[in-house]
Scaffold this motif. Structure first.
Motif, PDB file in Angstrom:
ATOM      1  N   LYS A 130      77.422  -0.280  29.663  1.00 45.06           N
ATOM      2  CA  LYS A 130      76.055  -0.763  29.473  1.00 45.06           C
ATOM      3  C   LYS A 130      75.517  -1.418  30.734  1.00 45.06           C
ATOM      4  O   LYS A 130      74.353  -1.283  31.064  1.00 45.06           O
ATOM      5  N   SER A 131      76.385  -2.115  31.471  1.00 38.70           N
ATOM      6  CA  SER A 131      75.927  -2.819  32.665  1.00 38.70           C
ATOM      7  C   SER A 131      75.487  -1.870  33.778  1.00 38.70           C
ATOM      8  O   SER A 131      74.790  -2.276  34.687  1.00 38.70           O
ATOM      9  N   TRP A 148      69.971  -3.881  31.947  1.00 40.59           N
ATOM     10  CA  TRP A 148      70.129  -5.342  31.812  1.00 40.59           C
ATOM     11  C   TRP A 148      68.910  -6.079  32.369  1.00 40.59           C
ATOM     12  O   TRP A 148      68.519  -7.120  31.854  1.00 40.59           O
ATOM     13  N   GLU A 185      66.042  -5.666  29.768  1.00 41.04           N
ATOM     14  CA  GLU A 185      66.296  -6.526  28.609  1.00 41.04           C
ATOM     15  C   GLU A 185      66.072  -8.000  28.950  1.00 41.04           C
ATOM     16  O   GLU A 185      65.513  -8.750  28.146  1.00 41.04           O
TER      17      GLU A 185
END
Length: 58
Positions: A3-4, A47, A50
Motif C-alpha cells: 500500500k505504501s 498515502w 489519503e
C-alpha cells in the motif's frame, strides 16, 4: 505491491474525487499535493492523497 508504494494516475484521482482530469492538472499544486512525475505523466502516492483528504475533512 504494498500500500505504501501504490500510486494513483490522474484519471484514478479524478474518479476518486469526481473531478475531471483537467481539474486535477490545474489544481494539484494549488492544493499542495505532492506528485511523482514519470516522464510526462503524474502519479499521486496513495498515502499522500489519503493524508490530504484527512487533513481537509470538514
Amino acid at each position: 505491491m504494498s500500500k505504501s508504494s501504490q500510486c494513483l494516475t490522474v484519471g484514478q484521482l479524478a474518479d476518486r474525487w469526481q473531478k475531471s482530469d483537467k481539474w486535477i492538472y490545474s489544481n494539484y499544486r494549488r492544493i499542495g499535493l505532492k506528485v511523482l512525475p514519470i516522464g510526462q505523466q503524474l502519479r499521486f502516492p496513495l498515502w499522500e492523497v489519503e493524508a490530504w483528504e484527512l487533513a481537509n475533512l470538514r
